[in-house]
Design a protein around this motif. Structure first.
Motif, short mmCIF file in Angstrom:
data_model
loop_
_atom_site.label_atom_id
_atom_site.label_comp_id
_atom_site.label_asym_id
_atom_site.label_seq_id
_atom_site.Cartn_x
_atom_site.Cartn_y
_atom_site.Cartn_z
N GLU A 159 13.63 3.02 -6.10
CA GLU A 159 13.32 4.12 -5.31
C GLU A 159 12.18 3.59 -4.36
O GLU A 159 11.62 2.46 -4.27
CB GLU A 159 12.51 5.32 -6.16
CG GLU A 159 13.60 5.91 -7.09
CD GLU A 159 12.91 6.82 -8.16
OE1 GLU A 159 11.54 6.90 -8.02
OE2 GLU A 159 13.63 7.27 -9.05
N HIS A 160 12.12 4.11 -3.26
CA HIS A 160 11.15 4.00 -2.07
C HIS A 160 9.75 4.61 -2.69
O HIS A 160 9.46 5.96 -2.82
CB HIS A 160 11.40 4.69 -0.83
CG HIS A 160 10.46 4.38 0.15
ND1 HIS A 160 9.49 5.67 0.62
CD2 HIS A 160 10.42 3.46 1.01
CE1 HIS A 160 8.55 4.92 1.47
NE2 HIS A 160 9.35 3.68 1.86
N LYS A 161 8.68 3.76 -2.62
CA LYS A 161 7.37 4.26 -3.53
C LYS A 161 6.41 3.78 -2.98
O LYS A 161 6.42 2.75 -2.07
CB LYS A 161 7.49 3.98 -4.80
CG LYS A 161 8.74 4.54 -5.76
CD LYS A 161 8.63 4.16 -7.04
CE LYS A 161 7.28 4.88 -7.80
NZ LYS A 161 7.42 4.68 -9.26
N LYS A 162 4.98 3.99 -2.87
CA LYS A 162 3.95 3.45 -2.40
C LYS A 162 3.46 2.11 -3.32
O LYS A 162 3.78 2.06 -4.47
CB LYS A 162 2.98 4.50 -2.38
CG LYS A 162 3.02 5.84 -1.82
CD LYS A 162 3.13 5.47 -0.05
CE LYS A 162 3.18 6.91 0.40
NZ LYS A 162 2.90 6.56 1.91
N LEU A 163 2.70 1.50 -2.88
CA LEU A 163 2.12 0.34 -3.32
C LEU A 163 0.71 -0.11 -3.08
O LEU A 163 0.45 0.42 -1.93
CB LEU A 163 2.90 -0.82 -3.26
CG LEU A 163 3.32 -1.41 -1.87
CD1 LEU A 163 2.49 -2.48 -1.30
CD2 LEU A 163 4.89 -1.86 -1.75
N GLN A 164 -0.07 -0.78 -3.78
CA GLN A 164 -1.26 -1.25 -3.40
C GLN A 164 -2.10 -2.29 -4.46
O GLN A 164 -1.38 -2.54 -5.36
CB GLN A 164 -2.23 0.10 -3.66
CG GLN A 164 -2.28 0.46 -5.01
CD GLN A 164 -3.50 1.71 -5.08
OE1 GLN A 164 -4.55 1.72 -4.32
NE2 GLN A 164 -3.54 2.63 -6.03
N GLY A 165 -2.83 -2.95 -3.82
CA GLY A 165 -3.31 -4.20 -4.56
C GLY A 165 -4.24 -5.37 -4.05
O GLY A 165 -3.93 -5.40 -2.67
#
Length: 402
Positions: free
Chosen positions: A305-311
């Motif tokens: 799926e199309h999702k947010k990401l961070q890190g």
């Protein structure tokens, strides 16, 4: 997206015009040394890294596909990199750089194969080489640690959150770089002095590239675009601090497992990142953080799926000279939550790693690095939809520079 592309193309067109190119080609022909062959201007250098990751290992199921395939079960002594670099100024305006890797891994094995890492050509647009166009396969200007050579980096592997946008850090495209002569000299000093600089990728960079990562075919008709601004400030004390802001945007086509229910394989792929580097003089600090959106596998629906990401990551280091050698202890923590688009199904990740290590540099030809890693990694795809692994291991690397 279209506006961003249009502004970028307009920017390059404003900098370059037919008359300018004709002038510098003509002047270049006049300045060319008639008795010196092009191959006499090429230099050859390289480095190799030998690793062993199994000491004090507590979980052989703990792995890291992107950073080092010799982690975990069936891993042993491993040639991580074997690079030869051919480079040189062919003329006053043309610089070439070709870097094959003799230790690239065949997918799914520890077998080594020859693979091109870099093959690019820098065309200077002015006599001082402050304005350059780079054609070919090279590093994508996104992130300080991505730009930093593995020959210079303290940590054995690049951090997951900022390395996951561009696997192997490279792609095929055209990139524009600008930096004043004074700052180009500063970039060079940060590498040659042993301060772990990233090299000269301009104060301002803009590029258009395929977007499927290096040595992979383009899978759509929409190239990625990237831009980066960085500046190494020098304080009165001599301390150098570098800050950067970078972003990219494009469409990425994933590879998926037969068990993956996803009907769509093309996803928006966008990120923005900030960087702060305080060079180790003698104490240093380095941190990068990025946010964005892209494909990520969802084990609950068994689909990508199309999702947010961070890190991001943060690293503290101390460089100490002992006789003619240098020892640099460091501590680094990284966190990442999101997908890795270049892995099968855009594998979902939750990474929490702590590294405690030290690099010992003997002269200029040998370096030994030891890193104790405390890792908690969740990495899930259609084949392993429930997979969290925790463990510790001591990692050793011998590096030979020639």
């Amino acid at each position: 997206m279209k506006t961003f592309k249009g502004l970028g193309i307009l920017m390059i067109c404003c900098i370059i015009n037919v008359e300018t190119i004709a002038q510098f080609v003509a002047s270049d022909i006049k300045k060319e040394a008639p008795n010196k062959k092009w191959y006499e201007k090429i230099s050859l250098r390289g480095y190799a890294q030998i690793r062993y990751n199994r000491l004090l290992e507590t979980n052989e199921k703990l792995k890291c596909e992107q950073c080092d395939r010799s982690w975990g079960e069936n891993g042993g002594f491993f040639i991580r990199r074997g690079r030869l670099i051919l480079s040189g100024d062919i003329s006053d305006r043309l610089y070439i750089y070709v870097q094959p890797d003799f230790a690239s891994n065949v997918s799914g094995t520890f077998q080594h194969a020859l693979q091109i890492r870099d093959a690019y050509f820098d065309l200077a647009l002015d006599t001082h080489k402050e304005y350059r166009l780079r054609f070919g396969q090279s590093k994508v200007p996104y992130g300080f640690e991505n730009m930093q050579s593995s020959q210079n980096r303290l940590s054995l592997d690049r951090a997951d959150p900022t390395n996951s946008p561009v696997a192997n850090e490279r792609d095929l495209g055209v990139f524009f770089y600008w930096a004043p002569t004074k700052i180009r000299e500063r970039f060079s000093y940060l590498v040659s002095s042993g301060l772990k600089g990233s090299g000269d990728y301009g104060v301002f960079a803009f590029g258009v590239y395929n977007g499927q990562n290096s040595n992979r075919a383009e899978m759509n008709n929409q190239p990625h675009i990237v831009s980066r601004i960085t500046y190494p400030f020098k304080l009165k004390s001599g301390q150098i601090i570098e800050t950067s802001l970078q972003a990219y945007s494009g469409q990425y086509v994933i590879e998926k497992h037969a068990k993956n229910n996803a009907k769509n394989v093309s996803f928006n792929d966008r990120r923005i990142a900030g960087t702060l580097v305080v060079y180790p003089q003698p104490i240093g600090f380095q941190a990068e953080y990025n946010i964005g959106e892209g494909p990520e596998f969802n084990p609950n629906t068994m689909t990508t799926e199309h999702k947010k990401l961070q890190g991001g990551y943060a690293q503290l280091m101390w460089r100490k000279k002992i006789d003619e050698n240098y020892i640099t202890p460091f501590v680094r923590y990284q966190y990442y939550q999101g997908g890795k688009k270049h892995e099968i199904d855009a594998r979902s990740y939750l990474v929490k790693d702590l590294e405690i290590g030290a690099e010992w540099q003997l002269k200029s030809y040998f370096e030994l690095t030891a890193v104790y890693t405390i890792s908690d990694r969740t990495f899930e795809d259609a084949n392993l939809p429930d997979n969290q692994q925790k463990g510790n291991l001591l990692r050793l690397q011998a590096q030979f520079n020639f």
